[in-house]
Design a protein around this motif. Structure first.
Motif, PDB file in Angstrom:
ATOM      1  N   LEU A 101       1.243 -61.573 -21.019  1.00  0.00           N
ATOM      2  CA  LEU A 101       0.926 -62.026 -19.670  1.00  0.00           C
ATOM      3  C   LEU A 101       0.615 -60.851 -18.744  1.00  0.00           C
ATOM      4  O   LEU A 101      -0.303 -60.921 -17.923  1.00  0.00           O
ATOM      5  N   LEU A 102       1.364 -59.747 -18.898  1.00  0.00           N
ATOM      6  CA  LEU A 102       1.093 -58.569 -18.072  1.00  0.00           C
ATOM      7  C   LEU A 102      -0.309 -58.033 -18.322  1.00  0.00           C
ATOM      8  O   LEU A 102      -0.978 -57.544 -17.404  1.00  0.00           O
ATOM      9  N   GLN A 103      -0.759 -58.138 -19.568  1.00  0.00           N
ATOM     10  CA  GLN A 103      -2.122 -57.709 -19.887  1.00  0.00           C
ATOM     11  C   GLN A 103      -3.136 -58.528 -19.094  1.00  0.00           C
ATOM     12  O   GLN A 103      -4.086 -57.991 -18.522  1.00  0.00           O
ATOM     13  N   TRP A 104      -2.927 -59.850 -19.044  1.00  0.00           N
ATOM     14  CA  TRP A 104      -3.860 -60.697 -18.311  1.00  0.00           C
ATOM     15  C   TRP A 104      -3.744 -60.504 -16.798  1.00  0.00           C
ATOM     16  O   TRP A 104      -4.747 -60.573 -16.078  1.00  0.00           O
ATOM     17  N   LEU A 105      -2.520 -60.268 -16.313  1.00  0.00           N
ATOM     18  CA  LEU A 105      -2.360 -59.956 -14.899  1.00  0.00           C
ATOM     19  C   LEU A 105      -3.165 -58.709 -14.540  1.00  0.00           C
ATOM     20  O   LEU A 105      -3.902 -58.672 -13.558  1.00  0.00           O
ATOM     21  N   MET A 106      -3.008 -57.683 -15.384  1.00  0.00           N
ATOM     22  CA  MET A 106      -3.720 -56.437 -15.148  1.00  0.00           C
ATOM     23  C   MET A 106      -5.233 -56.641 -15.274  1.00  0.00           C
ATOM     24  O   MET A 106      -6.007 -56.149 -14.442  1.00  0.00           O
ATOM     25  N   SER A 107      -5.654 -57.371 -16.299  1.00  0.00           N
ATOM     26  CA  SER A 107      -7.086 -57.596 -16.499  1.00  0.00           C
ATOM     27  C   SER A 107      -7.701 -58.309 -15.309  1.00  0.00           C
ATOM     28  O   SER A 107      -8.816 -57.980 -14.873  1.00  0.00           O
ATOM     29  N   ASN A 108      -6.990 -59.280 -14.787  1.00  0.00           N
ATOM     30  CA  ASN A 108      -7.490 -60.007 -13.635  1.00  0.00           C
ATOM     31  C   ASN A 108      -7.659 -59.074 -12.432  1.00  0.00           C
ATOM     32  O   ASN A 108      -8.653 -59.153 -11.697  1.00  0.00           O
ATOM     33  N   MET A 109      -6.705 -58.178 -12.240  1.00  0.00           N
ATOM     34  CA  MET A 109      -6.789 -57.228 -11.128  1.00  0.00           C
ATOM     35  C   MET A 109      -7.890 -56.203 -11.354  1.00  0.00           C
ATOM     36  O   MET A 109      -8.579 -55.798 -10.413  1.00  0.00           O
ATOM     37  N   LEU A 110      -8.069 -55.786 -12.607  1.00  0.00           N
ATOM     38  CA  LEU A 110      -9.166 -54.860 -12.899  1.00  0.00           C
ATOM     39  C   LEU A 110     -10.514 -55.515 -12.600  1.00  0.00           C
ATOM     40  O   LEU A 110     -11.417 -54.887 -12.041  1.00  0.00           O
ATOM     41  N   LEU A 129     -11.354 -55.710 -20.756  1.00  0.00           N
ATOM     42  CA  LEU A 129     -11.544 -57.089 -20.316  1.00  0.00           C
ATOM     43  C   LEU A 129     -12.076 -58.003 -21.413  1.00  0.00           C
ATOM     44  O   LEU A 129     -12.406 -59.164 -21.144  1.00  0.00           O
ATOM     45  N   ILE A 130     -12.174 -57.510 -22.649  1.00  0.00           N
ATOM     46  CA  ILE A 130     -12.593 -58.380 -23.748  1.00  0.00           C
ATOM     47  C   ILE A 130     -11.646 -59.576 -23.802  1.00  0.00           C
ATOM     48  O   ILE A 130     -10.424 -59.405 -23.885  1.00  0.00           O
ATOM     49  N   PRO A 131     -12.164 -60.796 -23.747  1.00  0.00           N
ATOM     50  CA  PRO A 131     -11.289 -61.961 -23.606  1.00  0.00           C
ATOM     51  C   PRO A 131     -10.442 -62.298 -24.832  1.00  0.00           C
ATOM     52  O   PRO A 131      -9.420 -62.954 -24.697  1.00  0.00           O
ATOM     53  N   TYR A 132     -10.855 -61.883 -26.028  1.00  0.00           N
ATOM     54  CA  TYR A 132     -10.072 -62.147 -27.237  1.00  0.00           C
ATOM     55  C   TYR A 132      -9.137 -60.972 -27.483  1.00  0.00           C
ATOM     56  O   TYR A 132      -9.587 -59.831 -27.673  1.00  0.00           O
ATOM     57  N   THR A 133      -7.842 -61.266 -27.506  1.00  0.00           N
ATOM     58  CA  THR A 133      -6.853 -60.208 -27.719  1.00  0.00           C
ATOM     59  C   THR A 133      -7.115 -59.472 -29.029  1.00  0.00           C
ATOM     60  O   THR A 133      -7.045 -58.238 -29.089  1.00  0.00           O
ATOM     61  N   GLU A 134      -7.401 -60.231 -30.091  1.00  0.00           N
ATOM     62  CA  GLU A 134      -7.624 -59.613 -31.400  1.00  0.00           C
ATOM     63  C   GLU A 134      -8.775 -58.614 -31.344  1.00  0.00           C
ATOM     64  O   GLU A 134      -8.670 -57.488 -31.856  1.00  0.00           O
ATOM     65  N   THR A 135      -9.890 -59.014 -30.726  1.00  0.00           N
ATOM     66  CA  THR A 135     -11.055 -58.134 -30.661  1.00  0.00           C
ATOM     67  C   THR A 135     -10.793 -56.952 -29.744  1.00  0.00           C
ATOM     68  O   THR A 135     -11.196 -55.819 -30.041  1.00  0.00           O
ATOM     69  N   ARG A 136     -10.124 -57.200 -28.638  1.00  0.00           N
ATOM     70  CA  ARG A 136      -9.799 -56.106 -27.703  1.00  0.00           C
ATOM     71  C   ARG A 136      -8.956 -55.031 -28.406  1.00  0.00           C
ATOM     72  O   ARG A 136      -9.259 -53.835 -28.337  1.00  0.00           O
ATOM     73  N   ASP A 137      -7.923 -55.458 -29.106  1.00  0.00           N
ATOM     74  CA  ASP A 137      -7.067 -54.503 -29.817  1.00  0.00           C
ATOM     75  C   ASP A 137      -7.816 -53.853 -30.980  1.00  0.00           C
ATOM     76  O   ASP A 137      -7.602 -52.681 -31.291  1.00  0.00           O
ATOM     77  N   TYR A 138      -8.685 -54.629 -31.614  1.00  0.00           N
ATOM     78  CA  TYR A 138      -9.461 -54.118 -32.742  1.00  0.00           C
ATOM     79  C   TYR A 138     -10.333 -52.942 -32.308  1.00  0.00           C
ATOM     80  O   TYR A 138     -10.355 -51.886 -32.957  1.00  0.00           O
ATOM     81  N   VAL A 139     -11.059 -53.112 -31.214  1.00  0.00           N
ATOM     82  CA  VAL A 139     -11.940 -52.044 -30.731  1.00  0.00           C
ATOM     83  C   VAL A 139     -11.132 -50.799 -30.390  1.00  0.00           C
ATOM     84  O   VAL A 139     -11.506 -49.676 -30.760  1.00  0.00           O
TER      85      VAL A 139
END
Length: 630
Positions: free
Chosen positions: A305-314, A589-599
């Motif tokens: 959730l903190l990741q999404w909070l941060m992403s939204n603010m970014l 900001l990649i919306p898929y957690t798996e892909t974001r972490d993968y990159v």
């Protein structure tokens, strides 16, 4: 071979001389003995075992007793099960033996040989036999609830036990509802039809309602279905709206607003809805995401959730909000520190930003390498040499589990080999695990080395954790397909940890985890068998070819090509912003957690291999100057 291994070899530390054998001849003798065991000829089997000197001798015994359980072999089977209890050899024989005893109604023997297992049929048989032989009912029947309340139909072997349990008054309305909930949420239609009959007559409709909401979450928005506004209906409503938010956010938001006027929801229910709404709306970039992210109680704000909070603010460039979000929190991750520093920089507080970036720059990961580029310091691999006493290496190399794993690897029985390896490491101390990792590295068991070191958090043995696996093949095909060697190796390291026989749940195969359809596409539309995809040369040739294809499709952008390798080219195209955005921000900001972490992982691994190949520089520095746009 890494430097520390060269030094070890120079010192005369040849790890495997103590147990080396003429592998081909010895393995052929084992396979011949195994074939005799399969045949069921006991005298020939005994002769074959007596004359066999091979680490997999117990596998010959296992083959016989598994295929030919008989009462006349009970003494031998009992001895085998005692010797190999808790090893990978135990349950193939125990399961076959228990099934045999059940078929022949040997209840006392079955109870004697039974060991706790997740197999419901065996467990129900065990409990039923105890009751049949006069065991006290209460302690036996008290074990049945966990077997009965599962969300699926249980084996017929459980029917009589469940009947006795029910007649004794243990099947309460609460347990019936618990099973209805579990069955509905698993979509077990036939089981729900049965369970509906066990509910009070006025509640029987709830089973159908649960199933309807499971099948079509939008049904939860049809509030007329909730006739009694009871606590059970509120559970179904919450379940439905939590599913609906992913499919139809607008409908879910409206439905939840109306539901709150119908039901008295508990705080736990409200918090669970807020959490699910926050995740779903943030991942979809919904305009109400910020509201729901802030609605989640502080104690439920986990890393996701903190990741999404941060992403939204970014996304909103809310630099003040990021500072408020992270300032004062303990144990910030490297990424959270990086973006907190970024927010300081955007607010003109460069001293604070650089201080925090320097703190992150000492780390060996994506954010550490980015931070190092920010403040202009060399990247830190933080690599340590692994020094293991020769006495400990000798001890582990002589362990029966290690010898069996080695022989199974040589026979290309990889599944059995990994079971033996897992047994070995799970029953070892951390020091013994380190020794096992060294031995595995010498034998090029790359994935076993990587996973074992990860198991004990031994992150700084970089040479072992990032081996130059299949180097000649990667050099050949990376050059042929005009892709960077460090990149292609990093992809394979992330995809399979260099396990040639890796197979994913999505049916991707081999070192670089290729789908058969992808392999055929880059192979000039020619089908490639799954067997060939397990061959390193074929897999690396096609995998590097696919990387080159994705690089061209993405106009030379290797970040987008990396993301495409994981999520698919067309999906990545949909994620590109209309207006140019800094590449590091787009990645975050990649919306898929798996892909974001993968990159992030691939880029970090690529930097490690870039440095291990003797190249200078921080390749992530280019990310800071890059823009991403459609």
């Amino acid at each position: 071979m890494t430097n520390w291994l060269l030094r070890a070899s120079a010192a005369g530390l040849y790890f495997f001389s103590a147990f080396s054998f003429a592998a081909d001849d010895s393995h052929e003798q084992f396979k011949q003995a195994e074939r005799i065991a399969w045949s069921g000829n006991y005298e020939a089997f005994q002769q074959a075992v007596a004359g066999l000197d091979h680490p997999l001798k117990p596998y010959v015994e296992m083959a016989f007793y598994k295929r030919h359980p008989r009462l006349r072999y009970e003494t031998e089977i009992d001895h085998f099960l005692t010797i190999y209890e808790h090893t990978p050899l135990e349950w193939p024989v125990r399961d076959s033996w228990l099934s045999y005893l059940k078929r022949h109604n040997k209840k006392a023997r079955f109870i004697n040989y039974y060991r706790d297992t997740s197999d419901a049929e065996l467990k129900c048989t065990y409990l039923t036999y105890q009751l049949d032989l006069g065991a006290l009912k209460k302690p036996i029947l008290e074990q049945v609830a966990d077997l009965w309340t599962v969300g699926k139909s249980q084996p017929k072997a459980c029917d009589r036990l469940f009947s006795m349990w029910s007649k004794a008054g243990y099947r309460t309305p609460e347990l019936v509802w618990q099973r209805v909930t579990n069955a509905a949420q698993r979509g077990q239609t036939s089981l729900l039809d049965y369970l509906a009959k066990l509910l009070p007559k006025k509640e029987a409709y709830l089973a159908e309602l649960y199933q309807e909401v499971r099948r079509d979450p939008s049904s939860a928005a049809g509030l007329y279905r909730f006739k009694q506004r009871s606590a059970k209906e509120s559970e179904i409503a919450v379940y439905g709206v939590r599913r609906l938010i992913w499919r139809d956010p607008e409908l879910a938001l409206k439905a939840w607003q109306k539901m709150q006027a119908m039901f008295t929801f508990s705080k736990q229910q409200k918090d669970s809805v807020a959490y699910r709404f926050a995740l779903a709306l943030a991942s979809k970039g919904h305009e109400e995401a910020r509201f729901w992210l802030n609605k989640v109680p502080h104690e439920r704000q986990d890393a996701k959730l903190l990741q999404w909070l941060m992403s939204n603010m970014l996304k909103e460039q809310d630099w003040e909000g990021i500072a408020v979000l992270f300032t004062g929190r303990d144990n910030l991750s490297h990424g959270q520190k990086y973006w907190l520093a970024y927010s300081y920089a955007k607010r003109g507080e460069l001293d604070k930003a650089n201080t925090l970036w320097r703190e992150v720059a000492v780390e060996r990961d994506y954010y550490g390498f980015l931070a190092a580029a920010r403040v202009g310091v060399p990247i830190a691999l933080n690599s340590e040499p692994l020094q293991v006493p020769q006495t400990l290496l000798n001890k582990v190399s002589q362990a029966p589990g290690f010898k069996r794993a080695k022989a199974l690897y040589e026979l290309e029985r990889y599944t059995d080999a990994r079971r033996e390896w897992n047994y070995l490491t799970n029953t070892s101390s951390d020091d013994e695990k380190l020794a096992a990792s060294v031995l595995a590295a010498e034998l090029d068991w790359y994935d076993s080395t990587i996973f074992t070191l990860a198991q004990i958090g031994a992150w700084d043995y970089v040479d072992l954790r990032f081996p130059m696996a299949f180097k000649d093949l990667f050099i050949r095909y990376s050059e042929r397909n005009r892709v960077d060697l460090a990149w292609s190796i990093a992809i394979a390291r992330r995809e399979s940890s260099f396990a040639p026989d890796a197979r994913s749940s999505a049916d991707a195969y081999g070192l670089m985890q290729l789908l058969p359809s992808t392999a055929a596409y880059v192979n000039n539309r020619n089908k490639v068998s799954k067997k060939r995809l397990f061959q390193p040369a074929t897999n690396i040739r096609l995998g590097t070819n696919y990387l080159e294809y994705l690089k061209r499709k993405n106009e030379g952008n290797e970040i987008l090509a990396t993301a495409s390798y994981n999520a698919g080219y067309h999906r990545i195209k949909r994620w590109l912003p209309d207006e140019a955005m800094p590449a590091e921000l787009w990645i975050e900001l990649i919306p898929y957690t798996e892909t974001r972490d993968y990159v992030k992982n691939v880029m970090a691994y690529r930097q490690v291999y870039h440095t291990k190949l003797g190249r200078d520089g921080n390749i992530l520095a280019a990310v800071l100057d890059m823009k991403i746009a459609k």
